[in-house]
Design a protein around this motif. Structure first.
Motif, PDB file in Angstrom:
ATOM      1  N   TYR A  26       0.894  -1.074  -0.407  1.00 36.80           N
ATOM      2  CA  TYR A  26       0.034  -0.051  -0.102  1.00 36.80           C
ATOM      3  C   TYR A  26       1.059   1.052  -0.134  1.00 36.80           C
ATOM      4  CZ  TYR A  26      -3.346   3.412   1.305  1.00 36.80           C
ATOM      5  OH  TYR A  26      -4.415   4.724   0.840  1.00 36.80           O
ATOM      6  N   HIS A  27       0.435   2.095  -0.614  1.00 37.53           N
ATOM      7  CA  HIS A  27       1.277   3.477  -1.666  1.00 37.53           C
ATOM      8  C   HIS A  27       0.230   4.342  -0.983  1.00 37.53           C
ATOM      9  CE1 HIS A  27       5.665   1.563  -1.029  1.00 37.53           C
ATOM     10  NE2 HIS A  27       4.692   0.536  -1.606  1.00 37.53           N
ATOM     11  N   GLY A  28      -0.634   4.047  -1.003  1.00 38.86           N
ATOM     12  CA  GLY A  28      -1.483   5.514  -1.443  1.00 38.86           C
ATOM     13  C   GLY A  28      -1.284   6.629  -0.177  1.00 38.86           C
ATOM     14  N   TYR A  29      -2.882   7.061   0.352  1.00 42.20           N
ATOM     15  CA  TYR A  29      -3.022   7.980   1.225  1.00 42.20           C
ATOM     16  C   TYR A  29      -3.478   7.657   2.125  1.00 42.20           C
ATOM     17  CZ  TYR A  29      -3.516  12.012  -2.208  1.00 42.20           C
ATOM     18  OH  TYR A  29      -3.454  12.576  -2.886  1.00 42.20           O
ATOM     19  N   VAL A  30      -2.582   8.053   3.436  1.00 44.20           N
ATOM     20  CA  VAL A  30      -2.907   7.811   5.651  1.00 44.20           C
ATOM     21  C   VAL A  30      -3.313   8.896   5.767  1.00 44.20           C
ATOM     22  CG1 VAL A  30      -1.866   7.038   7.375  1.00 44.20           C
ATOM     23  CG2 VAL A  30      -0.750   6.157   4.831  1.00 44.20           C
ATOM     24  N   GLY A  31      -4.778   8.722   6.205  1.00 43.21           N
ATOM     25  CA  GLY A  31      -5.299   9.644   6.770  1.00 43.21           C
ATOM     26  C   GLY A  31      -5.252   9.447   8.489  1.00 43.21           C
ATOM     27  N   ILE A  32      -4.791  11.403   8.430  1.00 43.37           N
ATOM     28  CA  ILE A  32      -4.641  11.806  10.062  1.00 43.37           C
ATOM     29  C   ILE A  32      -6.048  11.680  10.162  1.00 43.37           C
ATOM     30  CG2 ILE A  32      -4.303  13.564  11.752  1.00 43.37           C
ATOM     31  CD1 ILE A  32      -2.019  14.143   9.943  1.00 43.37           C
ATOM     32  N   GLU A  33      -5.826  10.954  11.851  1.00 45.93           N
ATOM     33  CA  GLU A  33      -7.571  10.991  12.826  1.00 45.93           C
ATOM     34  C   GLU A  33      -7.141  11.256  13.481  1.00 45.93           C
ATOM     35  OE1 GLU A  33     -11.963   9.727  12.518  1.00 45.93           O
ATOM     36  OE2 GLU A  33     -10.649   7.552  13.064  1.00 45.93           O
ATOM     37  N   TYR A  34      -6.695  12.566  14.387  1.00 48.62           N
ATOM     38  CA  TYR A  34      -6.406  12.428  15.231  1.00 48.62           C
ATOM     39  C   TYR A  34      -7.578  12.431  16.520  1.00 48.62           C
ATOM     40  CZ  TYR A  34      -5.135  15.164  20.157  1.00 48.62           C
ATOM     41  OH  TYR A  34      -4.797  15.516  21.696  1.00 48.62           O
ATOM     42  N   GLU A  35      -7.608  12.029  18.088  1.00 52.87           N
ATOM     43  CA  GLU A  35      -8.523  11.795  18.605  1.00 52.87           C
ATOM     44  C   GLU A  35      -8.372  12.612  20.261  1.00 52.87           C
ATOM     45  OE1 GLU A  35     -11.573   8.585  18.676  1.00 52.87           O
ATOM     46  OE2 GLU A  35     -12.081   9.199  17.003  1.00 52.87           O
ATOM     47  N   GLY A  36      -6.878  12.886  20.282  1.00 47.09           N
ATOM     48  CA  GLY A  36      -6.561  12.808  21.677  1.00 47.09           C
ATOM     49  C   GLY A  36      -7.260  14.344  22.705  1.00 47.09           C
ATOM     50  N   LYS A  37      -6.745  14.271  23.304  1.00 46.46           N
ATOM     51  CA  LYS A  37      -7.480  15.662  24.561  1.00 46.46           C
ATOM     52  C   LYS A  37      -6.052  16.387  25.237  1.00 46.46           C
ATOM     53  CE  LYS A  37     -11.498  12.932  26.190  1.00 46.46           C
ATOM     54  NZ  LYS A  37     -12.609  12.212  26.519  1.00 46.46           N
ATOM     55  N   LYS A  38      -4.935  16.001  25.258  1.00 46.55           N
ATOM     56  CA  LYS A  38      -4.004  17.224  25.944  1.00 46.55           C
ATOM     57  C   LYS A  38      -3.970  17.782  25.098  1.00 46.55           C
ATOM     58  CE  LYS A  38      -2.095  13.119  29.501  1.00 46.55           C
ATOM     59  NZ  LYS A  38      -1.246  12.732  29.513  1.00 46.55           N
TER      60      LYS A  38
END
Length: 339
Positions: A276-288
């Motif tokens: 796999y060399h496509g898009y890697v999507g950032i999904e941030y769910e942190g709270k700090k």
């Protein structure tokens, strides 16, 4: 030999070497990707990363693409349907989304769909209705120029019963989506769908090229009450053969900028080893960190990992001059990288 003839011979050798790469299957390898001066993977941004700003009225869905480009320097987005839930059939609104993305040079990749019913509902009527509820989002994805919609494989019953039910709903929805050239991707998103072996089994049952997975690095909680989790590395490895998108889930970071729950080098090796060399999507769910800082930290981590995993030997094809010793040397280097 004249300079011009040497150049012609060189170009012939380079062309022959490139053709050899394609025939030998290197076109999909990590080496082939980097040898063409392309990154090992691209980075996109999932809209959920900004869900607090969106729900709090600090950000409008129509401005998501602009913020993605101007604040984070990211050129591709993954929408979430709940932030424009009543606009699936609003052609004027969708046209505005398209225009705003185009204005800043951002590519629309997919729409994540929630709240439209269980595609594996044991009740045949409810399952059929859930499938129909997703039709409008397939059409919206087509209008936005996306390649896929992301859905859930929610169901009830025994392990095998849920597999059959989910496969039925996904197969029927995928057949509909195929008419629009849209893929249907399933994310590990709670319940049995967070069991990599279960979801991989569903993919085998559906057995359609337009139905795939969207592995999420962090969504492997099997039981929220007990906190039982499926091994995330095993799960991603099981789902990658069917992946058409990847979700890089992040929560918190240590002092060195590494995600504290996921070894990103180990995880991205699994992704790349699957071809796999496509898009890697950032999904941030942190709270700090606030959402903006969390997204920036996530991008910094992905860039660091990408640089670390890119082999130093990823040079232009002419460096090997199409000779056997050179080719053997590159094969050895590629094996070291893939290990």
């Amino acid at each position: 030999m004249t300079q011009s003839s040497s150049r012609r011979d060189f170009l012939k050798q380079t062309t022959a070497f490139s053709a050899g790469l394609a025939l030998s299957g290197w076109a999909g390898s990590a080496f082939a990707t980097t040898s063409l001066n392309n990154p090992l993977f691209e980075i996109s941004l999932a809209e959920w990363s900004l869900h607090r700003a969106l729900k709090g009225g600090k950000l409008d869905n129509l401005d998501f693409a602009k913020v993605t480009k101007e604040e984070f320097g990211i050129n591709a987005v993954e929408y979430v349907n709940q932030f424009f839930k009543d606009k699936a059939r609003d052609k004027k609104y969708l046209a505005e989304m398209n225009q705003r993305a185009a204005d800043v040079g951002v590519k629309n990749l997919l729409i994540m769909i929630d709240g439209e019913g269980a595609l594996g509902d044991p009740d045949p009527k409810k399952r059929t209705q859930a499938i129909k509820n997703h039709h409008q989002w397939v059409e919206a994805a087509k209008t936005l120029g996306c390649h896929s919609i992301r859905v859930n494989a929610r169901s009830n019953g025994s392990y095998k019963e849920q597999q059959k039910l989910a496969a039925d709903g996904l197969r029927r929805l995928t057949n509909f989506a195929a008419k629009y050239g849209i893929n249907v991707l399933v994310e590990n998103h709670g319940g049995l769908s967070s069991n990599g072996a279960w979801l991989a089994g569903v993919m085998k049952m559906v057995n359609l090229p337009g139905c795939g997975t969207l592995p999420d690095f962090g969504n492997f909680v099997l039981d929220r009450k007990t906190g039982e989790e499926y091994d995330r590395y095993k799960g991603v490895k099981e789902l990658m053969p069917y992946a058409k998108a990847v979700s890089a889930k992040t929560h918190e970071f240590d002092k060195d900028g590494n995600e504290i729950k996921t070894d990103y080098v180990k995880m991205m090796k699994i992704v790349l080893d699957a071809g796999y060399h496509g898009y890697v999507g950032i999904e941030y769910e942190g709270k700090k960190l606030d959402e903006y800082a969390g997204i920036k930290a996530s991008k910094k981590l992905l860039l660091k990992v990408r640089e670390e995993l890119t082999p130093e030997e990823a040079v232009a094809p002419q460096a090997v001059e199409c000779c056997e010793p050179g080719r053997r040397r590159i094969f050895r280097r590629r094996r070291l990288f893939r290990r």
